[in-house]
Motif scaffolding. Sequence first.
Motif, PDB file in Angstrom:
ATOM      1  N   ARG A 279       0.835  -1.206   0.000  1.00  0.00           N
ATOM      2  CA  ARG A 279       0.000   0.000   0.000  1.00  0.00           C
ATOM      3  C   ARG A 279       0.867   1.253   0.000  1.00  0.00           C
TER       4      ARG A 279
ATOM      5  N   GLY B 233      -0.144   3.174  -3.104  1.00  0.00           N
ATOM      6  CA  GLY B 233      -1.265   3.981  -2.632  1.00  0.00           C
ATOM      7  C   GLY B 233      -1.663   5.068  -3.613  1.00  0.00           C
TER       8      GLY B 233
ATOM      9  N   ASP C 240      -3.119   7.905   1.879  1.00  0.00           N
ATOM     10  CA  ASP C 240      -3.119   6.443   1.987  1.00  0.00           C
ATOM     11  C   ASP C 240      -1.735   5.925   2.360  1.00  0.00           C
TER      12      ASP C 240
ATOM     13  N   ALA D 179      -0.640   3.914   5.781  1.00  0.00           N
ATOM     14  CA  ALA D 179       0.069   2.642   5.673  1.00  0.00           C
ATOM     15  C   ALA D 179       1.364   2.667   6.490  1.00  0.00           C
TER      16      ALA D 179
END
Length: 90
Positions: free
Chosen positions: A22, A26, A31, A35
């Motif tokens: 991620r 991302g 995001d 993560a």
Amino acid sequence: MNAVYLVTLALLGCGAAATLYRVGRGPSMLDRAVALDVFTSLSMCGAGAYAVVRDDYSDLPILLVLSLLGFVGSVSLARFFSGKEERRSR
């Protein structure tokens, strides 16, 4: 206890692999920040599991530093991204 430790490490490793995926993939910077926060939490869990299995709690300052690092990083990113939203709405 050894089998439980290995299962715990395997699950933490799978979580870390998904989190690193991620981070690299991302869609937004937010995001990726979340993560990295999850990765910090997973590393804290791994250090705690190591301390319990080895019955050596000298690694507890590492947990303290990781928790402070995660908190300060999350708060600073939240403030940074909230400032960007205010500039865009004007």
